[in-house]
Enzyme design. Structure first.
Site, PDB file in Angstrom:
ATOM      1  N   TYR A   1      78.491 105.399 162.174  1.00  0.00           N
ATOM      2  CA  TYR A   1      77.280 105.270 162.989  1.00  0.00           C
ATOM      3  C   TYR A   1      77.433 106.153 164.223  1.00  0.00           C
ATOM      4  CZ  TYR A   1      73.014 102.966 164.538  1.00  0.00           C
ATOM      5  OH  TYR A   1      71.721 102.703 164.923  1.00  0.00           O
TER       6      TYR A   1
ATOM      7  N   LYS B   1      66.402  94.055 137.292  1.00  0.00           N
ATOM      8  CA  LYS B   1      66.280  95.455 136.881  1.00  0.00           C
ATOM      9  C   LYS B   1      67.315  96.307 137.615  1.00  0.00           C
ATOM     10  CE  LYS B   1      63.829  98.398 134.420  1.00  0.00           C
ATOM     11  NZ  LYS B   1      62.485  98.241 133.884  1.00  0.00           N
TER      12      LYS B   1
END
Length: 759
Positions: free
Chosen positions: A40, A95
Site C-alpha cells: 500500500y 460459480k
C-alpha cells in the site's frame, strides 16, 4: 436422504464454518511493515503511475488478467426464477468457486439491484476496468440478449452470458458426437427445440453455424410451435419461426431426428419418442427434472442416444465443461471478446476429447469400470483432468487466428504445461515415462491379476501400448473380471496351480532345485514352491518367459521380497538393493530413498543408495541433485545418525566428484536454496534445486514419503526397486490403478535398460 435432511445439509454447508464459499487470499508477502509499505502506501504509487501512462500495464501490475466478474440481477436463477439479487448471491459464489477449481481463475461475484436494461449495462460498464472478463449469469430473456449484445459492443474485454452460450457449446459438442455415432449428417437431420429462452436461442444458432438447416428446425415455447403466422413474436423467436402448419410438440416430434429440451419437466411422452426417426437423439436438459425421465426414455427406445442436465445419468450436459476453460483461453491471450470462432473451437475440442482414451482417475471418480466413446459417453466428464490442457488451447488459438487476441502465444507446448501446472496436473514425467515404455513395450507378468484393480491396470497398460501383460491367477476369476471390464484383448492367462502348467512348473522346479539343492531345498519342496505365484513369476522372468514382474498388491512387502532375492538376486556389482519413491510435489518431482528395505544403513550403504538413486533419477531424464538429510547441518552433531551421513558424502565427493550431492543437511536447508546459499555458500548444492533426498534410515524415509503423499495428496510412483538383476517391482499394499500403471511403465523401462546393457 429426506428432502428436509438435504435442505439442512445445504444450509449448514453454506453457513459453517465460515459463511459463503469464496474468499480473497493475498498473493504477496505481508508479514512486515516493509511488506505493507510496498503493498500500500507509499510503494503502491509506483505501479499506479505506470498504469496511468499505459492502461494495459494493469495486466502487468494487478490481478486484472486473471480476474472475472460473475454478474447477475437474479431474474432467472436456476429453477428458482426471479428471486432478486441478494438471493442469487449463493449461486454467483458457487460459480466463482467453479471458475477457481476448474481453471484457476479468480472471481468477484456482483449482484446488481436493477431490472432496467440500461441501468444494468451502465453499471457493468462502470466497473469493467477492474476485470479481465465478464461472465453474465441468470438474467432473464429477452433482456439477456440486449444486455450481452451491448456489452460485447461497448467493452474491450471478453463478455459471455453463460446461460446462453455455455449450454450451447456443451450440447453442440454432444450433438456432433451423437450424430457421428448414429451415422447422420447435421445438415440433413430434423431438429425439435423445446424452449425459446436465451439458452434455446443460443443453442439453435450454434447448431446452425455447424450446418443445421433452418428449414429443418422447429422451435416451441409455452404456447406451442412458433409459427411464422403467429403475431407479436420477439425478434429472437421470429428468427426460428416455422412455415409448417403444426401446433403441438406431438406433431413436431414425428420423424424428428433430434430433440433439444430446454423447457420444463415431463412434457415428452413415450408415444412421442416412438414416432421419432431411427436412432433418435434426445437431449432433455430441463433442470432439475428433464423433459422425459432418463430411464423411461431408454426403456422406450433401445436405439436412443440420451443426454440430460443431471449428474446421475450418462452424458451430462454440464456448463462447467465450458465456461472455466473458455475464459481461461480468452484471458491468457487478453482477448477483446469471446467470438463465434472461439466458441466453435471449444465445441470441436470437447467433441474430440470424448473420443480419446479416458484416464483411469476419471473412471474411478465416476464409479465407472471403463468409459469409452459411444452412446453412453458422448461428452467428457467434468472432472476429466485433460480439459484444462485442451479447451483453453483451442480457444486461445481461435482468438489469435480471428484477430481478437492482444497477446500471442508462440510456445504452445509450454502453454499447455503451464495450464496443467495451474491445477497441480504436472504429469510431465509420467507422460515421458509412458512414452518411453511405448517405444519398446515388454512382457510384464502381473502376479495378482485376479484382483480387479490389478487387472484394470494391466488393461490400461495393454490398451495404451505400455506393456504386453501376462496375467497370473485363477483363470475363471480373471476371465470373469475381464468380461466385466470389457478387457477383450487376447493376453496370456496362467494359473500356476492348474494341471495345464504342470510341465512348466516341473521345469522351473528342477532349475530352482539345482540352484539351491545345497541350501536345504529338495526337488519336492521346489515343486511345491512353484505353485506359488511369486516363485512361478520370478522363474518366468529368470528363464526369459517374461521380461518384468509386478507384484505386491495383496501381500506384505517382506513376504514378497524374500523370494525375489532368492530367485532373482542382485545385479552385477550391486552390494545391496534399495528403493526410491517419486513424489510429484508442488515444487516439482522429488525422489526419496530408501523407503522400503534398508532399516539402518551404514555410511557405505548410504553411499550406494545415493548412487543407485542417481541412476534412477537419470532414467527420468533429470540430473540428480541430492541431499543427505539429517537433523544436523555439516557437522553440527557428532551422533552416529548424523556422522554416517557425513561419511557417506565424503566418500562420494572423493570417488564421484561429478555427482551433485552434499550433506548432512537439515531438510529445510536442502529445499530452500536461499537459506542454503546464505548460511552454507560452500555447499555443492548452492544455486541448485534439490530433487532427491537420501534419509538416514527406513523410519525417516518411509514416514516422510507417506506423510507427503497423504497430507499434500502428492502423486506417488514407487517404491522403485534398485539393484535387482531383473526388472522386479513390488507394489505397496493396496496400490491404486494409476500407481500400478506407472509402476508397469517403470518395469518396462527397467527391462529396456537392462536388455540394452546386456547387449
Amino acid at each position: 436422504m429426506s428432502k428436509q435432511s438435504k435442505r439442512r445439509e445445504a444450509l449448514v454447508y453454506h453457513a459453517k464454518p465460515t459463511p459463503g464459499k469464496i474468499k480473497v487470499v493475498p498473493t504477496k508477502k505481508y508479514a512486515t511493515q516493509r511488506d505493507l509499505s510496498l503493498a500500500y502506501s507509499p510503494g503502491v504509487a509506483e505501479p499506479c503511475l505506470e498504469i496511468e501512462k499505459d492502461a494495459s500495464n494493469a495486466y502487468k501490475y494487478t490481478a486484472k488478467g486473471n480476474l472475472v466478474a460473475v454478474i447477475s440481477n437474479g431474474t432467472a436463477v436456476l429453477g428458482l426464477g426471479n428471486i432478486g439479487p441478494e438471493a442469487s448471491k449463493p449461486v454467483m459464489e458457487g460459480k466463482g468457486l467453479l471458475f477457481k477449481i476448474f481453471a484457476d481463475i479468480d472471481v468477484f461475484d456482483i449482484e446488481v439491484d436493477t431490472e432496467n436494461v440500461e441501468e444494468f449495462i451502465q453499471t457493468v460498464k462502470n466497473i469493467a476496468p477492474t476485470f479481465g472478463g465478464i461472465n453474465l449469469e441468470d438474467i432473464k430473456a429477452p433482456e439477456a440478449f440486449e444486455i450481452e449484445r451491448r456489452l460485447k459492443e461497448e467493452l474491450d474485454i471478453p463478455v459471455m452470458h453463460d446461460d446462453q452460450h455455455g449450454t450451447a457449446i456443451i450440447s453442440a459438442a454432444a450433438l456432433l458426437n451423437a450424430l457421428e455415432i448414429s451415422e447422420k449428417k447435421i445438415d440433413e437431420v430434423k431438429i425439435v427445440v423445446s424452449g425459446a429462452g436465451a439458452a434455446a436461442i443460443s443453442c439453435t444458432r450454434l447448431y446452425q453455424s455447424f450446418g443445421a438447416r433452418r428449414e429443418n428446425i422447429v422451435m416451441l415455447d409455452s404456447k406451442g410451435v412458433i409459427r411464422d403466422d403467429r403475431e407479436n413474436l420477439t425478434a429472437q423467436k421470429a428468427e426460428f419461426a416455422t412455415h409448417r402448419k403444426i401446433d403441438t410438440l406431438d406433431e413436431a416430434m414425428q420423424d424428428a431426428d433430434v430433440f433439444i429440451g430446454l423447457s420444463t419437466s415431463d412434457i415428452v411422452t413415450p408415444s412421442m419418442l416412438k414416432t421419432m426417426a431411427v436412432n433418435p437423439i434426445v437431449f432433455a436438459m430441463a433442470n432439475p427434472d428433464p423433459e422425459i425421465a432418463y430411464q423411461l426414455a431408454i426403456d422406450t427406445r433401445d436405439d436412443i442416444i440420451m443426454a440430460t442436465g443431471r449428474s446421475d445419468h450418462p452424458n451430462q450436459v454440464n456448463n462447467v465443461l465450458g465456461f472455466p476453460f473458455i475464459f481461461r483461453g480468452a484471458l491468457d491471450v487478453r482477448a477483446t471478446s469471446i467470438n463465434e470462432e472461439m466458441k466453435k473451437a471449444a465445441v470441436v475440442a470437447l467433441a474430440e476429447l470424448a473420443k480419446q482414451p479416458v484416464p483411469e482417475q476419471v473412471n474411478v471418480a465416476y464409479g465407472e469400470t471403463r468409459l469409452t466413446f459411444g452412446k453412453d459417453y458422448i461428452i467428457p466428464k467434468p472432472f476429466d483432468p485433460r480439459l484444462i490442457g485442451v479447451v483453453p488451447v483451442a480457444v486461445a488459438k481461435a482468438a489469435i487466428k480471428s484477430g481478437v487476441a492482444q497477446e500471442e502465444i508462440k510456445e504452445w507446448a509450454s502453454y499447455e504445461e503451464s495450464l496443467l501446472q495451474r491445477l497441480g496436473g504436472d504429469n510431465k514425467l509420467v507422460r515421458l515415462m509412458h512414452s518411453r515404455a511405448k517405444l519398446n513395450p515388454k512382457r510384464v507378468v502381473f502376479t495378482e491379476a485376479d484382483h480387479l484393480t490389478v487387472l484394470r491396470a494391466a488393461q490400461i497398460a495393454h490398451d495404451e501400448g505400455i506393456a504386453k501383460p501376462i496375467l497370473l491367477g485363477r483363470r475363471d476369476e480373471i476371465e470373469r473380471l475381464k468380461a466385466e471390464i470389457e478387457f477383450d484383448a487376447e493376453v496370456p492367462i496362467i494359473d500356476p496351480k492348474s494341471d495345464a502348467e504342470l510341465e512348466r512348473k516341473n521345469q522351473y522346479a528342477e532349475i530352482y532345485w539345482k540352484q539351491r539343492q545345497r541350501r536345504g531345498v529338495t526337488l519336492l519342496s521346489a515343486q511345491k514352491l512353484m505353485r506359488e505365484r511369486n516363485f512361478f513369476a520370478a522363474m518366468m522372468v529368470n528363464e526369459g518367459d517374461a521380461d518384468a514382474l509386478i507384484t505386491g498388491f495383496s501381500r506384505s512387502y517382506p513376504t514378497i521380497l524374500k523370494p525375489m532375492l532368492e530367485l532373482i538376486g542382485l545385479e552385477k556389482g550391486a552390494k545391496r538393493i534399495a528403493t526410491t519413491n517419486l513424489l510429484m510435489t508442488q515444487r516439482g518431482p522429488m525422489f526419496l530413498s530408501d523407503t522400503s528395505i534398508n532399516i539402518d544403513p551404514s555410511a557405505k550403504d548410504l553411499a550406494r543408495i545415493a548412487q543407485m538413486t542417481a541412476i534412477t533419477v537419470k532414467m527420468f531424464g533429470l540430473e540428480p541433485v541430492m541431499a543427505m538429510v539429517s537433523y544436523s547441518n555439516f557437522g553440527s552433531s557428532e551422533n552416529i545418525n548424523a556422522s554416517k551421513m557425513r561419511e557417506a558424502v565424503e566418500y562420494l565427493h572423493r570417488k564421484h566428484p561429478d555427482l551433485a550431492i552434499d550433506g548432512e543437511l537439515q531438510t529445510d536447508f536442502a529445499l530452500n536454496n536461499e537459506m542454503l546459499q546464505d548460511i552454507f555458500p560452500f555447499s555443492k548444492l548452492a544455486g541448485k534445486k534439490v530433487n532427491s533426498l537420501i534419509f538416514p534410515n527406513l523410519d525417516a524415509a518411509n514416514i516422510t514419503y507417506k506423510l507427503l503423499k497423504e497430507l499434500n495428496k502428492a502423486d506417488n510412483i514407487g517404491p522403485i526397486m534398485m539393484g535387482m538383476k531383473k526388472p522386479v517391482h513390488i507394489l505397496q499394499l493396496d496400490a491404486s490403478v494409476d500407481e500400478i500403471v506407472n509402476m508397469t511403465a517403470i518395469a518396462v523401462i527397467d527391462a529396456q535398460k537392462k536388455q540394452k546393457r546386456a547387449q
